[in-house]
Design an enzyme around this catalytic site. Sequence first.
Site, PDB file in Angstrom:
ATOM      1  N   GLU A 163       4.016   3.321  -5.701  1.00 45.95           N
ATOM      2  CA  GLU A 163       4.034   1.599  -5.729  1.00 45.95           C
ATOM      3  C   GLU A 163       1.967   1.833  -6.419  1.00 45.95           C
ATOM      4  O   GLU A 163       1.995   0.520  -7.471  1.00 45.95           O
ATOM      5  CB  GLU A 163       4.239   1.261  -4.422  1.00 45.95           C
ATOM      6  CG  GLU A 163       3.999  -0.489  -5.175  1.00 45.95           C
ATOM      7  CD  GLU A 163       4.375  -0.993  -4.022  1.00 45.95           C
ATOM      8  OE1 GLU A 163       3.760  -2.216  -3.092  1.00 45.95           O
ATOM      9  OE2 GLU A 163       5.539  -0.608  -2.865  1.00 45.95           O
ATOM     10  N   ASP A 164       1.406   2.509  -6.076  1.00 46.02           N
ATOM     11  CA  ASP A 164       0.254   1.332  -6.136  1.00 46.02           C
ATOM     12  C   ASP A 164      -1.354   2.765  -7.050  1.00 46.02           C
ATOM     13  O   ASP A 164      -2.041   2.712  -7.199  1.00 46.02           O
ATOM     14  CB  ASP A 164      -0.474   1.676  -5.180  1.00 46.02           C
ATOM     15  CG  ASP A 164      -0.095   0.772  -4.207  1.00 46.02           C
ATOM     16  OD1 ASP A 164       0.550   0.388  -5.351  1.00 46.02           O
ATOM     17  OD2 ASP A 164      -0.345   0.196  -3.390  1.00 46.02           O
TER      18      ASP A 164
END
Length: 746
Positions: A93-94
Amino acid sequence: MMNTYIPNERLEKVTILKKYRVLRSSLKDTTSEESKKLFRKAFSLAVDAHKDMRRKSGEPYVYHPIAVAEIVAKEIKLGTTSMIAALLHDVVEDTDYTIEDIRDMFGEEVANIVYGLTKIDDIVMDENQSIQAENFRKILLYTVDDIRVILIKLADRLHNMRTLSSMIPEKQWKISSETQYFFVPIAHRLGLYSIKSELEDLAMKYNDPITYANISHRLKSSYSLRQNLIEDFTKPIIEKLEQAGIEAEMTSREKSIYSIYQKMKRKNIDFDDIYDIFAVRFVFDSPPELEKDICWRIHTIITSLYKTNESRERNYLTNPKANGYQSLHVTAMSNAGKWIEVQIRSKRMDEIAERGFAAHYRYKEENRTPVEYENRVEDWLERVREMLKSEDTNALEFLNEVKMNLDLKEVVIFTPKGDRKLLPKGSTVLDFAYTLHTTIGDQCIGAKVNYNIVSIEHVLQSGDQVEVITSKKQFPKTEWLSIVKTAHARENIKDAIRSEQKKQVSAGKEQLKQIFSELDIPYSKDNIGRIQADTRIASVAEFWSHIAQGVISFDRIKSIFKGKGEYRDVQKKIAEGLKEKSLDKLIYEQLEEKPEVFFLDETSDSIRHIIASCCSPLPGDQVVGFQISNELIEVHMTNCPKATEQMSKFGNRIIKAKWYNDQDIGFLSGLSLTGFDRMGIIKEIVDIVTQQLDLNIRTIEMSSKNGIFTGKLILYIKNVKALNELIEKLLTIEQIEQIERIAPGV
């Protein structure tokens, strides 16, 4: 006040190494060397992937996935695969790593869990969609295949809530509202009592900080009294257990702050009047086949020593709760004249009570899980699978379905042959019919409940014996969806309606071609779209079905195309409206001097705000605004249940709001009053309101029964300070016992 974190890379490296050693010590003795290597690899990858990232507090971001992995290992007690997935849950996600990278390095199992935990951020949302609801749906989509997805997500949410103080207020409200609305019921449904209670308390800490602090203070100040009471109460029980040769550990636990508050509110009582602020627990170890016998032996000892309240006795041994909770509860009168709840259970029951479905997996491996409990685990997952089958249900509808099916209260219903069926409380005859067979549900016209004929809408009570009555002429109708409570029944009804609608699509198209021909209108996609836009029917199948059945009539279609000139004028106005500034732009311009807050006053012609009728906030209340259109903000109190629901679904619409200090406007507010009736009490109330405080009363209602009066006072008032002053003065009136603030519409 929160301490400021000062980054120090050298110390942070030492801290990360210490955290690694602590986490590594949580690996089970049976962990293979290959799994240990993957664990080390996952830890190193998490540290490297997040090396340039920091949390809002200033700490290295990697502290978060490490903490989540620790919760997974120590508090939920999952295994190495779950710890690895927890360490990696934010990597895709990051960072630049992809799910394919995770699959190549750690295998399919870990990759699927991580993907289920990765938020959706690449879809285009319209105003009626919710990115939060879409993410919840995705989490549950992967949970039905691997329940570790939701367990790790709960660990993630728990750590975020524990560290929420570093966030700005509107983020705190959004996250705590999501937590209360969705994650708390999920934790409850999965039987994770400790996590559920902590999440509730932390959410309340940010949504209603004053009440939270008050109850917390009351608990701390009365702690020593409770400990003395517990010691005096349990001493003779422990002596009797030793004489009987029963080894049982005694512990006590306090109710959570949130559950105390809910009980005070639900029963309209004070903190000191709650008898079960704490409970005493006796936990013993034994083989599963001896558990119930030992529970009842301990029960016998307690009832021989103290008077008990039979109405408060609960036998969850033979009838576990829907989340698998098993225990024997008895409420006994102590020598100090206080009722004390006692919970009796085995270690296996206690672990399941605290860790729910997570504990289920360990006992399943050891063949120590009762069959009825395992069935309940699968039953809930099957309900979620049923809901996920629906292709035309949007994420918000799905979220509401899940919320409804998280309810743990159940009723036991019997068939004519005596077979037991468990249904959620509030289920109807129609729900019961669909549990028997889809065809029985589709053809249900009523039932005999305890030999009395009732309709399909009849709500069933625990213990009812039900014989379903069917007719081959019966067919599911759209209005049935408002009758049923279970997802299983709802999906079967939708399937039947969709199937019938598909049959009518071709008939509807032929019908519309004929109507267009008579009206001399081209049969085109644009013209069909105009009818759909006017009728606002989202489902294509339903649209054609309505045309085939004449629900959308010839005259209705004729009226849609009759005023083409008027239609063009409307379209022009809409187009011009779209050119106007958005609410975000207007707020930005208005807040150039003080951009962190939107002031609630009457000075802006472009941006209006309305006071939510559900909670009716006053100047001085802590409030939050919701953008409900391009020119309108709705203002709620931050602890309003409706605001909690809206923040959990539409966090992107939150507007930080603040009252304008100098405004002199009368806001409609309400008070409920309770006390002992006497002559002249209404006059004294009115005198204080109108003469002493010069306030304008809109309505006043009073009634009296058996010497007790209740009243409702609706009036215009400037702010919370003025309202509190009014309450203080009214409480000085003799025989007024209680005053509560209410919404004017209540």
